[in-house]
Design an enzyme around this catalytic site. Structure first.
Site, short mmCIF file in Angstrom:
data_model
loop_
_atom_site.label_atom_id
_atom_site.label_comp_id
_atom_site.label_asym_id
_atom_site.label_seq_id
_atom_site.Cartn_x
_atom_site.Cartn_y
_atom_site.Cartn_z
N HIS A 108 45.28 38.08 35.12
CA HIS A 108 44.36 37.11 35.71
C HIS A 108 44.14 35.90 34.80
O HIS A 108 43.62 34.87 35.25
CB HIS A 108 43.03 37.78 36.06
CG HIS A 108 42.19 38.21 34.90
ND1 HIS A 108 42.13 39.51 34.47
CD2 HIS A 108 41.37 37.50 34.08
CE1 HIS A 108 41.30 39.59 33.44
NE2 HIS A 108 40.83 38.40 33.18
N ASP A 168 47.30 44.38 36.04
CA ASP A 168 46.62 43.26 35.40
C ASP A 168 47.07 43.02 33.95
O ASP A 168 46.25 42.93 33.04
CB ASP A 168 45.09 43.44 35.45
CG ASP A 168 44.36 42.14 35.09
OD1 ASP A 168 44.95 41.06 35.26
OD2 ASP A 168 43.21 42.22 34.62
N GLY A 170 36.78 35.25 27.95
CA GLY A 170 37.67 34.64 26.96
C GLY A 170 38.31 35.68 26.07
O GLY A 170 39.30 35.42 25.39
N SER A 187 39.43 38.42 27.50
CA SER A 187 40.36 39.11 28.40
C SER A 187 41.79 39.04 27.88
O SER A 187 42.29 37.97 27.53
CB SER A 187 40.31 38.47 29.79
OG SER A 187 39.08 38.71 30.40
N GLY A 227 56.15 52.58 53.43
CA GLY A 227 56.46 51.61 54.48
C GLY A 227 55.94 51.99 55.85
O GLY A 227 56.31 51.40 56.86
#
Length: 279
Positions: free
Chosen positions: A117, A147, A220, A222, A278
């Site tokens: 992110h 992430d 900050g 992260s 799927g």
């Protein structure tokens, strides 16, 4: 004489048992009692970088154009249209939008990891190193589900960096001593010391099992590294998830083992491809 020999044997056996118990307790438990924050900081800080990610005008218009023509959800369409036409005006008066975070260098070639992110929807990156060098970086790949992202410093010939040593996050236990280095609110190389508060905290996403930390970190930080008492990277701090998901003062870290599993795929394909049914 036999009595003295028996006493010596008992003493030898007792000492052997103590040594075995200490060995079974593990090196991290012994180091946790004698954690030297200053020494660990001096050892590990050179591998930590402050990451800045920016979005150029063309990339910003492209991203907002894709959002605008996507009809779902319908309620977001008016806001997407406004954002597309207001973006050039924003850039004119405020400059290019930037995002800040932290990262950790993992090899001598200049690869470093941070949160997805931090770099999402951005296309220009640079990193500020411990010795205040500012170096441009390129995005190698990222995994939105877990992430994390992999970037590479554009090092000049002969330019060197100090990579961190990666540890084993599966060896962590609640109460283990840990520390983090990051750039909260742009204050680079900030140190926080605490303990592991919990493990396998599934707050968001289908794949993430976070490490819960008793640490004070802020926006900050992260993507910054979480170290164990041996100075090995065992996680990536992910403060933004804790804020967005309204988890209060709980701070979270992505286990480094979850990251290392996908690094080779990112280097090869630029993304992590997972199987699906799927149906």
């Amino acid at each position: 004489m036999k009595v003295k020999n028996r006493a010596a044997i008992r003493c030898f056996v007792s000492c052997s048992v103590c040594v075995c118990v200490a060995a079974l307790a593990g090196p991290d438990r012994a180091l946790a009692e004698d954690l030297n924050p200053r020494g660990m900081y001096e050892k590990c800080a050179p591998s930590v970088v402050m990451v800045t990610a920016a979005e150029t005008l063309g990339s910003g218009l492209l991203n907002r154009g894709v959002d605008m023509i996507d009809p779902f959800p319908l309620l977001d369409t008016p806001g997407d249209v406004l954002s597309f036409f207001a973006y050039p005006v924003y850039v004119l008066f405020s400059g290019l939008p930037k995002a800040g975070g932290s990262g950790v260098i993992i090899d001598e070639q200049g690869h470093f990891i941070t949160n997805h992110h931090v770099v999402a929807r951005r296309n220009v990156f640079w990193a500020t190193l411990h010795d205040r060098r500012v170096i441009r970086a390129v995005l190698v790949g990222s995994d939105e589900e877990e992430d994390y992202a992999l970037l590479k410093l554009q090092l000049k010939k002969g330019e060197k960096v100090a990579p961190a040593k990666l540890g084993d996050s599966d060896a962590l236990r609640p109460g283990d001593a840990i520390f983090a280095i990051g750039s909260p609110l742009g204050h680079r190389q900030s140190l926080s010391v605490g303990v592991v508060a919990g493990l396998e905290r599934r707050m968001v996403g289908p794949f993430q099992d976070f490490i819960q930390m008793d640490l004070t970190i802020g926006a900050g930080s992260s993507g910054g590294p979480l170290f164990n008492a041996r100075g090995e990277v065992v996680g990536l701090t992910s403060m933004m998830h804790a804020v967005l998901e309204r988890t209060g003062d709980i701070t979270l870290s992505i286990p480094i083992n979850s990251v290392t599993e996908g690094l080779e795929r990112l280097k090869r394909d630029g993304k992590v491809i997972r199987g699906f049914i799927g149906a």
